[in-house]
Design an enzyme around this catalytic site. Structure first.
Site, PDB file in Angstrom:
ATOM      1  N   ARG A 162      -0.125 -75.286 -37.640  1.00  0.00           N
ATOM      2  CA  ARG A 162      -0.338 -75.147 -39.112  1.00  0.00           C
ATOM      3  C   ARG A 162      -1.193 -75.719 -39.844  1.00  0.00           C
ATOM      4  NH1 ARG A 162       5.360 -77.376 -41.070  1.00  0.00           N
ATOM      5  NH2 ARG A 162       4.601 -76.458 -42.904  1.00  0.00           N
ATOM      6  N   ASN A 214       4.835 -78.314 -50.741  1.00  0.00           N
ATOM      7  CA  ASN A 214       3.983 -77.844 -49.858  1.00  0.00           C
ATOM      8  C   ASN A 214       3.173 -78.925 -49.169  1.00  0.00           C
ATOM      9  OD1 ASN A 214       5.272 -75.501 -50.534  1.00  0.00           O
ATOM     10  ND2 ASN A 214       3.318 -74.802 -51.667  1.00  0.00           N
ATOM     11  N   ASP A 237       0.192 -77.818 -47.187  1.00  0.00           N
ATOM     12  CA  ASP A 237      -0.920 -77.097 -47.029  1.00  0.00           C
ATOM     13  C   ASP A 237      -2.398 -77.524 -47.790  1.00  0.00           C
ATOM     14  OD1 ASP A 237       0.675 -74.421 -48.536  1.00  0.00           O
ATOM     15  OD2 ASP A 237      -0.786 -75.811 -49.389  1.00  0.00           O
ATOM     16  N   HIS A 264       5.845 -84.053 -49.734  1.00  0.00           N
ATOM     17  CA  HIS A 264       6.652 -84.114 -48.179  1.00  0.00           C
ATOM     18  C   HIS A 264       5.240 -84.336 -47.262  1.00  0.00           C
ATOM     19  CE1 HIS A 264       9.925 -81.302 -49.196  1.00  0.00           C
ATOM     20  NE2 HIS A 264      10.586 -82.258 -49.467  1.00  0.00           N
ATOM     21  N   CYS A 299      -0.646 -93.326 -37.836  1.00  0.00           N
ATOM     22  CA  CYS A 299      -0.580 -94.066 -36.511  1.00  0.00           C
ATOM     23  C   CYS A 299       0.823 -94.567 -36.495  1.00  0.00           C
ATOM     24  CB  CYS A 299      -1.590 -95.293 -36.323  1.00  0.00           C
ATOM     25  SG  CYS A 299      -1.236 -96.051 -34.815  1.00  0.00           S
ATOM     26  N   SER A 319      13.169 -71.929 -52.107  1.00  0.00           N
ATOM     27  CA  SER A 319      14.402 -71.328 -52.066  1.00  0.00           C
ATOM     28  C   SER A 319      15.338 -72.377 -52.488  1.00  0.00           C
ATOM     29  CB  SER A 319      14.654 -71.214 -50.417  1.00  0.00           C
ATOM     30  OG  SER A 319      14.631 -72.620 -49.838  1.00  0.00           O
ATOM     31  N   ASN A 368      10.207 -66.917 -59.007  1.00  0.00           N
ATOM     32  CA  ASN A 368      10.530 -66.693 -57.551  1.00  0.00           C
ATOM     33  C   ASN A 368      10.586 -65.213 -57.300  1.00  0.00           C
ATOM     34  OD1 ASN A 368      10.669 -68.833 -55.301  1.00  0.00           O
ATOM     35  ND2 ASN A 368      12.492 -67.478 -54.850  1.00  0.00           N
TER      36      ASN A 368
HETATM   37  C1  BV8 Z   1      15.898 -87.192 -47.639  1.00  0.00           C
HETATM   38  C2  BV8 Z   1       8.640 -81.007 -43.370  1.00  0.00           C
HETATM   39  C3  BV8 Z   1      16.958 -89.768 -47.870  1.00  0.00           C
HETATM   40  C4  BV8 Z   1       7.273 -80.741 -43.780  1.00  0.00           C
HETATM   41  C5  BV8 Z   1      10.423 -80.525 -44.863  1.00  0.00           C
HETATM   42  C6  BV8 Z   1      21.218 -84.428 -50.315  1.00  0.00           C
HETATM   43  C7  BV8 Z   1      20.419 -85.520 -50.675  1.00  0.00           C
HETATM   44  C8  BV8 Z   1      19.561 -86.124 -49.782  1.00  0.00           C
HETATM   45  C9  BV8 Z   1      19.216 -85.562 -48.777  1.00  0.00           C
HETATM   46  C10 BV8 Z   1      19.896 -84.454 -48.189  1.00  0.00           C
HETATM   47  C11 BV8 Z   1      21.132 -83.975 -48.992  1.00  0.00           C
HETATM   48  N1  BV8 Z   1      21.503 -82.971 -48.143  1.00  0.00           N
HETATM   49  C12 BV8 Z   1      20.719 -82.808 -47.157  1.00  0.00           C
HETATM   50  C13 BV8 Z   1      19.784 -83.658 -46.779  1.00  0.00           C
HETATM   51  C14 BV8 Z   1      18.973 -83.869 -45.944  1.00  0.00           C
HETATM   52  C15 BV8 Z   1      17.952 -82.867 -45.808  1.00  0.00           C
HETATM   53  C16 BV8 Z   1      17.991 -81.741 -46.511  1.00  0.00           C
HETATM   54  O1  BV8 Z   1      17.693 -81.466 -47.876  1.00  0.00           O
HETATM   55  N2  BV8 Z   1      18.475 -80.909 -45.530  1.00  0.00           N
HETATM   56  C17 BV8 Z   1      18.352 -79.435 -45.955  1.00  0.00           C
HETATM   57  C18 BV8 Z   1      18.296 -78.493 -44.781  1.00  0.00           C
HETATM   58  C19 BV8 Z   1      20.075 -79.085 -46.512  1.00  0.00           C
HETATM   59  N3  BV8 Z   1      16.928 -83.744 -46.512  1.00  0.00           N
HETATM   60  C20 BV8 Z   1      16.021 -84.587 -46.146  1.00  0.00           C
HETATM   61  O2  BV8 Z   1      16.136 -85.118 -45.098  1.00  0.00           O
HETATM   62  C21 BV8 Z   1      14.926 -85.429 -46.777  1.00  0.00           C
HETATM   63  N4  BV8 Z   1      15.034 -86.605 -46.762  1.00  0.00           N
HETATM   64  O3  BV8 Z   1      16.716 -86.827 -48.447  1.00  0.00           O
HETATM   65  O4  BV8 Z   1      15.521 -88.747 -47.447  1.00  0.00           O
HETATM   66  C22 BV8 Z   1      17.666 -89.408 -46.795  1.00  0.00           C
HETATM   67  C23 BV8 Z   1      17.360 -90.215 -45.499  1.00  0.00           C
HETATM   68  C24 BV8 Z   1      18.293 -90.014 -44.204  1.00  0.00           C
HETATM   69  C25 BV8 Z   1      19.400 -89.385 -44.294  1.00  0.00           C
HETATM   70  C26 BV8 Z   1      19.773 -88.585 -45.324  1.00  0.00           C
HETATM   71  C27 BV8 Z   1      18.621 -88.764 -46.669  1.00  0.00           C
HETATM   72  C28 BV8 Z   1      13.597 -84.956 -46.631  1.00  0.00           C
HETATM   73  C29 BV8 Z   1      13.361 -83.298 -46.873  1.00  0.00           C
HETATM   74  C30 BV8 Z   1      11.944 -83.144 -46.408  1.00  0.00           C
HETATM   75  C31 BV8 Z   1      11.971 -82.349 -45.024  1.00  0.00           C
HETATM   76  N5  BV8 Z   1      10.584 -81.771 -44.657  1.00  0.00           N
HETATM   77  N6  BV8 Z   1       9.290 -80.106 -44.023  1.00  0.00           N
HETATM   78  C32 BV8 Z   1       6.900 -79.316 -43.166  1.00  0.00           C
HETATM   79  O5  BV8 Z   1       6.981 -79.161 -41.737  1.00  0.00           O
HETATM   80  O6  BV8 Z   1       6.412 -78.415 -43.825  1.00  0.00           O
HETATM   81  S1  BV8 Z   1      11.333 -79.361 -45.944  1.00  0.00           S
HETATM   82  C33 BV8 Z   1      10.477 -77.993 -45.694  1.00  0.00           C
HETATM   83  O7  BV8 Z   1      11.358 -77.232 -46.566  1.00  0.00           O
HETATM   84  C34 BV8 Z   1       9.116 -77.714 -45.983  1.00  0.00           C
HETATM   85  O8  BV8 Z   1       8.681 -79.106 -46.350  1.00  0.00           O
HETATM   86  C35 BV8 Z   1       9.391 -77.144 -47.544  1.00  0.00           C
HETATM   87  O9  BV8 Z   1       8.686 -77.369 -48.500  1.00  0.00           O
HETATM   88  C36 BV8 Z   1      10.716 -77.094 -47.812  1.00  0.00           C
HETATM   89  C37 BV8 Z   1      11.465 -76.457 -48.741  1.00  0.00           C
HETATM   90  O10 BV8 Z   1      11.245 -75.001 -48.387  1.00  0.00           O
HETATM   91  P1  BV8 Z   1      10.692 -74.100 -49.442  1.00  0.00           P
HETATM   92  O11 BV8 Z   1       9.404 -74.606 -49.894  1.00  0.00           O
HETATM   93  O12 BV8 Z   1      11.674 -73.623 -50.518  1.00  0.00           O
HETATM   94  O13 BV8 Z   1      10.398 -72.786 -48.583  1.00  0.00           O
HETATM   95  P2  BV8 Z   1      11.281 -71.748 -48.171  1.00  0.00           P
HETATM   96  O14 BV8 Z   1      10.876 -70.735 -47.049  1.00  0.00           O
HETATM   97  O15 BV8 Z   1      12.718 -72.407 -48.155  1.00  0.00           O
HETATM   98  O16 BV8 Z   1      11.643 -70.576 -49.706  1.00  0.00           O
HETATM   99  C38 BV8 Z   1      10.399 -69.952 -49.924  1.00  0.00           C
HETATM  100  C39 BV8 Z   1      10.657 -69.299 -51.287  1.00  0.00           C
HETATM  101  O17 BV8 Z   1       9.539 -68.579 -51.971  1.00  0.00           O
HETATM  102  C40 BV8 Z   1      11.721 -68.297 -50.897  1.00  0.00           C
HETATM  103  O18 BV8 Z   1      12.896 -68.352 -51.985  1.00  0.00           O
HETATM  104  C41 BV8 Z   1      10.982 -67.064 -51.212  1.00  0.00           C
HETATM  105  O19 BV8 Z   1      11.773 -66.005 -51.920  1.00  0.00           O
HETATM  106  C42 BV8 Z   1      10.117 -67.227 -52.064  1.00  0.00           C
HETATM  107  N7  BV8 Z   1       8.716 -66.533 -52.067  1.00  0.00           N
HETATM  108  C43 BV8 Z   1       8.168 -65.987 -50.711  1.00  0.00           C
HETATM  109  N8  BV8 Z   1       7.093 -65.407 -51.273  1.00  0.00           N
HETATM  110  C44 BV8 Z   1       6.896 -65.531 -52.678  1.00  0.00           C
HETATM  111  C45 BV8 Z   1       7.970 -66.401 -53.140  1.00  0.00           C
HETATM  112  N9  BV8 Z   1       7.786 -66.631 -54.538  1.00  0.00           N
HETATM  113  C46 BV8 Z   1       6.915 -66.379 -55.140  1.00  0.00           C
HETATM  114  N10 BV8 Z   1       5.775 -65.652 -54.974  1.00  0.00           N
HETATM  115  C47 BV8 Z   1       5.908 -65.383 -53.589  1.00  0.00           C
HETATM  116  N11 BV8 Z   1       4.696 -64.595 -53.137  1.00  0.00           N
END
Ligand code: BV8
Length: 250
Positions: A64, A100, A102, A117, A125, A188, A212
Site C-alpha cells: 500500500r 485515509n 495515503d 488513522h 519504532c 462506508s 458518496n
Molecule cells: C478505537 C487501518 C478505541 C489503516 C483502519 C464503537 C466505538 C469504538 C470502537 C468500535 C466501536 N465498534 C467497533 C469498534 C472497533 C473498531 C471498529 O470500528 N470496527 C468496525 C469494523 C465495526 N474500531 C477501532 O478499533 C478503532 N479504535 O475505537 O479505539 C478502542 C480501543 C480498543 C477496543 C475498542 C475500542 C480504530 C479504527 C481504525 C482502524 N483502522 N485501518 C489501514 O490499514 O488503512 S480502518 C479502515 O477502514 C481504513 O482506515 C479506512 O479508512 C476505514 C474506513 O473505511 P472507508 O474509508 O469508509 O472505506 P470503505 O472501502 O469501507 O468505503 C469506501 C466508500 O467510498 C464506499 O461507501 C464506496 O461506495 C465509496 N466510494 C467508492 N468510490 C467512490 C466512493 N465515493 C465517492 N466517489 C468514489 N469514486
C-alpha cells in the site's frame, strides 16, 4: 446551482474515506475489488496480527505504501484543498479529518487537517516509539530501527483495537463542535469512532451532508445525500468558485 458550501464565511469540517482516493487508483476496503476481499482485516490490520506475523503485515502495508507513492491526488482532493483556501480567504474556517492513510490530501495542498488513522508514509519504532517519515519500500522486512534498543519498525497506522493517537479525537471533536456544516465524503460509515461523528454532529444541530458513490450505512443521519463519484462531482458542486479553479493541480 445548489452548492454544498454556499458562502465563504461558513465554518466547515470535512471528513473523507477511501472513496475519495478511488479515482486516484487506490483500492477501497469494502467495495467490489476492495482490499478486504484479498486480506481479512483481522490478519493484517491489528496489533495481534502484527505480533503473530509481522512479515505478513509489512507485506500488506509495503504494497500500500508503494501504491500510495505511485498515485496522484485526483480532482476530489484538489476541490477540498481549494475549499479550504476559499473559506480561509472569505472569513470562514475549515478543518479536514481523513480516515485515509495515503497522504494524497497533503499532496493536494490541504493544510488544516488530521490523518486520524495515521499514514503509510510514516513508520514507528516498537521499542523507542520514535515516529518518522519513511517512504522506503523495504526489500527485507520487518525492518529494524537503528536505535539502541534495535526495535522492529511498524507502520504508523491506527489498527483495529487501537485508540487514535493522543489528542486527535479531542481536536476533531473541538472542530466539530465549532463548525456549522459537516461534510462526509467517500466513506462506508462502518468504522468507529469516525462513523460516529455524523451522529455526534447531528445531535449538536449541525448541518450534515453526505457525498458518496452509494448510500453509506448511516445515510439516514444526513440532511442531504449527494450520490456520485467524488472526483467528478466535488469540483462542480462543492462551492461557487469559477469553473476549473479547483479541479486541477495547484
Ligand atoms: C478505537 C487501518 C478505541 C489503516 C483502519 C464503537 C466505538 C469504538 C470502537 C468500535 C466501536 N465498534 C467497533 C469498534 C472497533 C473498531 C471498529 O470500528 N470496527 C468496525 C469494523 C465495526 N474500531 C477501532 O478499533 C478503532 N479504535 O475505537 O479505539 C478502542 C480501543 C480498543 C477496543 C475498542 C475500542 C480504530 C479504527 C481504525 C482502524 N483502522 N485501518 C489501514 O490499514 O488503512 S480502518 C479502515 O477502514 C481504513 O482506515 C479506512 O479508512 C476505514 C474506513 O473505511 P472507508 O474509508 O469508509 O472505506 P470503505 O472501502 O469501507 O468505503 C469506501 C466508500 O467510498 C464506499 O461507501 C464506496 O461506495 C465509496 N466510494 C467508492 N468510490 C467512490 C466512493 N465515493 C465517492 N466517489 C468514489 N469514486
Amino acid at each position: 446551482m445548489d452548492w454544498i458550501v454556499d458562502r465563504p464565511d461558513r465554518s466547515v469540517v470535512v471528513m473523507t474515506g477511501a472513496g475519495i482516493s478511488a479515482e486516484s487508483g487506490i483500492q477501497t476496503f469494502r467495495g467490489a475489488g476492495g482490499l478486504w476481499r484479498n486480506y481479512r482485516i483481522e490478519e493484517v490490520a491489528s496489533p495481534v496480527a502484527f505480533g503473530r506475523d509481522p512479515k505478513l503485515v509489512w507485506e500488506f502495508y509495503l504494497m500500500r505504501r508503494k501504491q500510495a507513492l505511485s498515485c496522484e491526488p485526483n480532482p476530489a482532493h484538489f476541490a477540498i484543498a481549494a475549499l479550504e483556501d476559499w473559506l480561509e480567504s472569505g472569513g470562514g474556517s475549515f478543518f479536514l479529518v481523513t480516515q485515509n492513510v495515503d497522504g494524497l490530501h497533503l499532496r493536494a495542498g490541504s493544510r488544516n487537517m488530521v490523518e486520524m488513522h495515521g499514514s503509510l508514509l510514516f513508520s514507528r519504532c516498537t521499542a523507542c516509539h520514535q515516529v518518522f517519515r519513511d517512504e522506503t519500500v523495504y526489500e527485507d522486512y520487518p525492518p529494524h530501527h537503528d536505535c539502541p534498543a534495535g526495535g522492529i519498525l511498524r507502520p504508523h497506522i491506527v489498527w483495529f483495537g487501537e485508540s487514535l493517537f493522543p489528542g486527535d479525537l479531542e481536536r476533531i471533536e473541538t472542530e466539530l463542535n465549532r463548525c456549522e456544516l459537516f461534510i462526509v465524503a467517500g466513506t462506508s460509515g462502518v468504522v468507529y469512532p469516525a462513523a460516529g461523528l455524523a451522529a455526534h454532529a447531528r445531535a449538536m444541530g449541525k448541518e450534515v451532508v453526505c457525498v458518496n458513490l452509494e448510500p453509506p450505512a448511516n445515510v439516514d443521519l444526513f440532511d442531504r445525500y449527494v450520490e456520485g463519484k467524488a472526483g467528478e462531482m466535488l469540483p462542480h458542486i462543492l462551492f461557487p468558485a469559477e469553473e476549473g479553479t479547483h479541479d486541477s493541480e495547484g
